[in-house]
Structure formats: C-alpha cells, structure tokens
Design a protein around this motif. Structure first.
Motif, mmCIF file in Angstrom:
data_model
loop_
_atom_site.group_PDB
_atom_site.id
_atom_site.type_symbol
_atom_site.label_atom_id
_atom_site.label_comp_id
_atom_site.label_asym_id
_atom_site.label_seq_id
_atom_site.Cartn_x
_atom_site.Cartn_y
_atom_site.Cartn_z
ATOM 1 N N ARG B 113 0.834 -1.214 0.000
ATOM 2 C CA ARG B 113 0.000 0.000 0.000
ATOM 3 C C ARG B 113 0.867 1.262 0.000
ATOM 4 O O ARG B 113 0.644 2.187 -0.780
ATOM 5 C CB ARG B 113 -0.947 -0.035 1.207
ATOM 6 N N PHE B 160 -6.717 -2.274 -3.996
ATOM 7 C CA PHE B 160 -6.801 -3.689 -3.608
ATOM 8 C C PHE B 160 -5.517 -4.235 -2.958
ATOM 9 O O PHE B 160 -5.480 -5.412 -2.607
ATOM 10 C CB PHE B 160 -7.162 -4.554 -4.823
ATOM 11 N N SER B 161 -4.485 -3.379 -2.823
ATOM 12 C CA SER B 161 -3.201 -3.864 -2.290
ATOM 13 C C SER B 161 -3.346 -4.536 -0.924
ATOM 14 O O SER B 161 -2.662 -5.524 -0.647
ATOM 15 C CB SER B 161 -2.198 -2.706 -2.204
ATOM 16 N N VAL B 162 -4.254 -3.998 -0.082
ATOM 17 C CA VAL B 162 -4.401 -4.573 1.261
ATOM 18 C C VAL B 162 -5.139 -5.914 1.226
ATOM 19 O O VAL B 162 -5.153 -6.647 2.215
ATOM 20 C CB VAL B 162 -5.109 -3.585 2.223
ATOM 21 N N GLN B 163 -5.791 -6.215 0.080
ATOM 22 C CA GLN B 163 -6.470 -7.509 -0.042
ATOM 23 C C GLN B 163 -5.602 -8.519 -0.792
ATOM 24 O O GLN B 163 -5.619 -9.702 -0.507
ATOM 25 C CB GLN B 163 -7.798 -7.328 -0.789
ATOM 26 N N TRP B 164 -4.860 -8.032 -1.797
ATOM 27 C CA TRP B 164 -4.056 -8.921 -2.634
ATOM 28 C C TRP B 164 -2.792 -9.422 -1.937
ATOM 29 O O TRP B 164 -2.334 -10.517 -2.214
ATOM 30 C CB TRP B 164 -3.657 -8.205 -3.934
ATOM 31 N N ARG B 166 -0.177 -9.548 1.747
ATOM 32 C CA ARG B 166 -0.108 -9.401 3.212
ATOM 33 C C ARG B 166 0.658 -8.111 3.472
ATOM 34 O O ARG B 166 1.840 -8.005 3.167
ATOM 35 C CB ARG B 166 0.664 -10.579 3.826
ATOM 36 N N GLN B 170 -3.375 -1.535 7.425
ATOM 37 C CA GLN B 170 -4.658 -2.178 7.712
ATOM 38 C C GLN B 170 -5.652 -1.986 6.552
ATOM 39 O O GLN B 170 -5.470 -1.071 5.753
ATOM 40 C CB GLN B 170 -5.261 -1.635 9.017
ATOM 41 N N PRO B 171 -6.722 -2.805 6.480
ATOM 42 C CA PRO B 171 -7.729 -2.624 5.431
ATOM 43 C C PRO B 171 -8.416 -1.263 5.571
ATOM 44 O O PRO B 171 -8.288 -0.593 6.598
ATOM 45 C CB PRO B 171 -8.713 -3.761 5.684
ATOM 46 N N GLY B 176 -14.496 0.617 2.122
ATOM 47 C CA GLY B 176 -13.761 -0.550 1.647
ATOM 48 C C GLY B 176 -14.666 -1.641 1.098
ATOM 49 O O GLY B 176 -14.219 -2.740 0.785
#
Lengths: 48, 228
Positions: B113, B160-164, B166, B170-171, B176
């Motif tokens: 992120r 989407f970096s926080v989902q794609w 680790r 934080q999300p 979101g």
C-alpha cells in the motif's frame, strides 16, 4: 490531546502548510493572470 | 462576476464551513483504546488518501476526454488536477509516515500500500514535470494524457493492495466495500472530514483551473497580437 500530541500537531501543521500554501500560491497566480488579462483586453480596446 | 469565480467562491464557503465543523468533531473525539490520541492523524490521512486517488480518477477521465474529443476544457481540468492530486498524495505519505512511527515503530515500510501510494505521488510529479517541459501546449496535453492513462493502472493496485498482499497497512477504514471498521464518535469526524476534503479538492481544482484557463487565454491573445 494528551498522548502523541507532537505527532498529531505535526500532521495538522503539514496539512495546513501544504493545502494552505497551495491555496495561497494558486489564488495569487489566478488574480495576477486575471488582472493581466483584463489589462490586455482594455489595452486592445483602446488601441486604434 | 465570472461564472467560474462564483462557483469557486461558493465552493470556498462550503469548504470552510465543513472544515470548521469537521475540526470541531476532531477536537472533541475520544482517544482510541489502542491508538490513543494518534487516531486524530487518521482524520487527515484517510480523507487525503481518498482525495489523492479521486484526483487521479478525475485526471484520467479528463485525459481520456481530451484525447477522444480534443476539447480544451478537459485539458485544463487535467492540467489543474495534477498539482491538486500531488498535494493530497504528499499529505497522505507524510501523515501516514508520522502515524506509522508511534503505531508500527517505523516511519516507512516497503509495503504494497505504501509503495503504490509513493508511485502515485511520483506519477503526479512526473505528469507535472512532463507538461511543463514541453513548449508545444497541444503536444504536451496529448503526451501527458497518454502517461496519465498508463499510470491509471496504479489506482486498482492501491485500492486492492491490502487484499491482494499481506501488508502492514490495515484494510480500509471507510468505503472498503463492507461496514466501516470504526464506529460511533470516531466515525462522525472521519465522515465529516472526508466530505470537507471532497469540497476542498473541488475548491482547489476550481482555483487552479481558473488560473490555467486565464494563462492559456492570455498566451493565445499575445500570440494573436504578435501575428496581427
């Protein structure tokens, strides 16, 4: 404000500096250009 | 009064009212049970980050419109949106870094992120530099528009970096896709500051766009006079 007050104040000071600074610079630029444009148009109207 | 100036003044008044209201809520917000008073940094960081992305979206749409329809209005918006977005991205990076030191124990991490937002800031600087480096304004508008469209690939990466991957980051706290991860007295200042930053972004864009429009008009008139 108690803990981390220095960090919080630093962030708000930076935000004020960046956004406030941008606002002052762009507003001055806009006023200067608007005046120049008006003077140019007035000059053209007066020209023979 | 110039119609553009009327809009600019209206946006300025709305921004001022919203910022004053937002800051009142920020001042009266309780300390977070984990972050303590540092949670107040997020009321600047999150809205700045959202606006940094939104400004690039405006820049991309204006660039596509300019390339497609060849309209000068879209190019003026594109030229004005780049420094506005750069300002938001700069504050996002600085505030995130200052928040990271007490919370994560480090000013910076090469996390997905953080890195993708740094890329966004570099993109903004590159776009501004590229446009100002070219003497031919028409060519500068087209070449910059192409760079903007290529750079738009960074927007979904940031989002989407926080989902794609680790990540240390934080999300999303707000917007979101699901329910906000913060509630109650901390959510109100965040929502009001987010709305205030949208108004501020629109106001700064109007101020800058007016200057860009007048500069172009003046240049065109001077060229016209020289040719006459």
């Amino acid at each position: 404000m108690s803990d981390y007050a220095t960090y919080v104040l630093a962030v708000y000071a930076i935000a004020l500096g960046v956004y406030g600074g941008a606002w002052i610079v762009w507003r001055r630029e806009g006023r200067r250009l608007a005046t120049a444009l008006e003077q140019f148009r007035n000059g053209q109207e007066q020209a023979p | 009064m110039d119609r553009f100036l009327k809009l600019q003044t209206l946006l300025g008044v709305i921004t001022l009212i919203l910022l004053a209201t937002g800051l009142w809520f920020v001042w009266n917000a309780p300390a977070d049970f984990q972050q303590g008073g540092a949670v107040r940094i997020l009321f600047v960081h999150v809205p700045s980050a959202k606006m940094a992305l939104f400004a690039y979206l405006v820049l991309t749409l204006a660039s596509v419109h300019h390339l497609w329809k060849k309209g000068e209005g879209a190019d003026i918006i594109a030229e004005a949106a780049a420094p506005v977005g750069a300002a938001f991205a700069a504050v996002t990076l600085a505030s995130g870094s200052i928040w990271g030191k007490p919370m994560w124990g480090t000013w910076w991490a090469w996390d997905a992120r953080l890195t993708s937002v740094l890329v966004l800031f570099i993109l903004y600087v590159g776009i501004i530099a590229m446009r100002s480096a070219m003497d031919d304004a028409v060519r500068a508008g087209r070449v910059t528009a192409i760079l903007v469209i290529i750079g738009a690939v960074d927007l979904p990466i940031i989002h989407f970096s926080v989902q794609w991957w680790r990540t240390l980051h934080q999300p999303a706290s707000l917007g979101g896709g699901g329910k906000p991860s913060i509630t109650g007295p901390l959510l109100t200042p965040l929502v009001i500051m987010s709305i205030a930053f949208v108004a501020m972004g629109a106001y700064l864009l109007a101020v800058k766009a007016r200057a860009v429009r007048d500069r172009r008009l003046l240049t065109a008139l001077e060229v016209e006079r020289e040719l006459a």
